[in-house]
Design a protein around this motif. Structure first.
Motif, PDB file in Angstrom:
ATOM      1  N   GLY A   1      10.458   5.272  -7.545  1.00 19.45           N
ATOM      2  CA  GLY A   1      11.161   4.447  -6.432  1.00 19.45           C
ATOM      3  C   GLY A   1      10.116   4.081  -5.119  1.00 19.45           C
ATOM      4  O   GLY A   1       8.853   4.362  -5.360  1.00 19.45           O
ATOM      5  N   GLN A   2       9.996   2.775  -4.537  1.00 22.85           N
ATOM      6  CA  GLN A   2       9.156   3.059  -3.594  1.00 22.85           C
ATOM      7  C   GLN A   2      10.046   2.364  -2.675  1.00 22.85           C
ATOM      8  O   GLN A   2      10.869   1.580  -2.115  1.00 22.85           O
TER       9      GLN A   2
ATOM     10  N   ASN B   1      14.307   1.458  -6.161  1.00 24.33           N
ATOM     11  CA  ASN B   1      14.083   1.913  -7.631  1.00 24.33           C
ATOM     12  C   ASN B   1      15.034   2.176  -8.550  1.00 24.33           C
ATOM     13  O   ASN B   1      16.254   1.462  -8.566  1.00 24.33           O
TER      14      ASN B   1
ATOM     15  N   MET C   1       9.895   8.879  -3.756  1.00 23.80           N
ATOM     16  CA  MET C   1       9.347   7.650  -4.149  1.00 23.80           C
ATOM     17  C   MET C   1       8.400   7.584  -3.287  1.00 23.80           C
ATOM     18  O   MET C   1       8.067   8.922  -2.733  1.00 23.80           O
TER      19      MET C   1
ATOM     20  N   MET D   1      13.723  -0.003   0.734  1.00 26.71           N
ATOM     21  CA  MET D   1      13.955   0.290  -0.936  1.00 26.71           C
ATOM     22  C   MET D   1      14.110   0.458  -1.355  1.00 26.71           C
ATOM     23  O   MET D   1      15.279  -0.513  -1.827  1.00 26.71           O
TER      24      MET D   1
END
Ligand code: PAF
Length: 323
Positions: free
Chosen positions: A204-205, A150, A166, A148
């Motif tokens: 985020g992603q 962010n 996300m 993750m």
């Protein structure tokens, strides 16, 4: 000009025309750059088919989502309007539902386990299911374990991720799992992601290190946590329109080339995992390397009931049992 010489020139000309005609150029697409893991794997595959067919087949590569998002590209390959795609399994379950089982979070222990499953009987069975849906999976390649990133805060435990918006892949198995961490999943095609992060549409992603590096997410994300919350398999998929025209010998060449491409792609994933984190730190990211994995595993346990209903507890257990 003497007749013999004219004849020789004519025949040479015809020969050239015939070999020019005999060359088929296959369009291959993927999401990231030519230097990335997808590019490395695809290039080895393309070089090998060109060599193995004495130049009768070659590729034209379309990196950086130039042919669209992965879902669109899979559809195009199924329809035969695109020849090849090197894609994650993220959107594949929309075409072949059985594949979704490999997208379950915390299903695989590590790379060794994941690669054994994908290359073994379970992976081969999924390849057959794909073929039945008009998708010739020449080999399981690899995207990698997802982590993750962010722009808001360091994520050490599942609770830290709660409330973050996300971007996720358009994949319900992922989304059901991530909801148990308290994340607000926002499915979006990958080509839209950089701008969404830049503009703050999402906080985020999550993606593997090779994607985070290749996509320069360090420019738009401050925090990286090595959550490794899900393995992201990938596949090198050929259109049946091409496959059905290949001779048995050429089918063998394509299959062997795909195996070599997959090995090169996995090696690039290994290299990026080994060297990429230092690079991302240098680029200014704050990296949490010691994540509380148990807090994520505990949270996702509730989603496993749904996964067991959908895929069968025995199928999940069979994957987990592979040593
Ligand atoms: O996040 C995704 O959509 C995928 O991981 C990507 C970057 C397209 C690679 O398969």
């Amino acid at each position: 000009m003497p007749l013999n010489r004219t004849l020789v020139l004519l025949l040479a000309g015809l020969g050239l025309a015939a070999s020019a005609h005999a060359q088929t150029v296959l369009k291959i697409g993927y999401a990231t750059s030519k230097e990335s893991h997808y590019g490395v794997g695809s290039t080895v595959f393309c070089d090998e088919i060109e060599k193995g067919t004495q130049g009768r087949y070659k590729c034209q590569q379309f990196p950086n989502s130039a042919l669209g998002g992965e879902r669109e590209q899979i559809e195009a390959v199924q329809l035969g309007t695109q020849d090849l795609v090197n894609t994650s399994t993220g959107p594949l379950g929309n075409f072949v539902p059985e594949v979704k089982v490999v997208d379950i979070p915390f299903l695989f222990r590590n790379y060794d386990h994941a690669r054994k499953v994908m290359d073994g009987a379970i992976g081969q069975d999924l390849q057959k299911k794909m073929a039945a849906k008009g998708l010739i999976n020449l080999a399981w390649t690899e995207n990698g374990f997802r982590h993750m990133t962010n722009s808001k805060r360091a994520i050490v435990k599942a609770d830290d991720a709660a409330g973050l918006k996300m971007r996720t892949m358009e994949n319900k198995v992922h989304m059901d799992g991530y909801k148990t961490f308290g994340i607000l999943p926002t499915p979006m095609p990958f080509p839209e992601l950089f701008t969404a992060l830049q503009q703050g549409t999402v906080d985020g992603q999550e993606n593997p290190i090779p994607v985070i590096l290749a996509s320069k997410f360090s420019q738009v994300q401050k925090h990286l946590s090595l959550t490794g919350h899900v393995y992201s398999p990938a596949a090198l998929i050929l259109s049946p329109a091409v496959w059905s025209k290949l001779s048995d010998a050429d089918k063998q060449v394509f299959t062997e080339a795909a195996k070599k491409g997959a090995a090169a792609q996995r090696k690039k994933v290994n290299d990026d995992e080994a060297n990429g984190i230092a690079q991302l730190k240098k680029d200014g990211m704050q990296v949490v390397e010691q994540v509380d994995g148990d807090s994520f595993r505990k949270a996702v346990a509730s989603a496993y009931q749904g996964y067991a209903r959908e895929f069968g507890a025995d199928r999940i257990a069979a994957i987990q049992a592979v040593k």
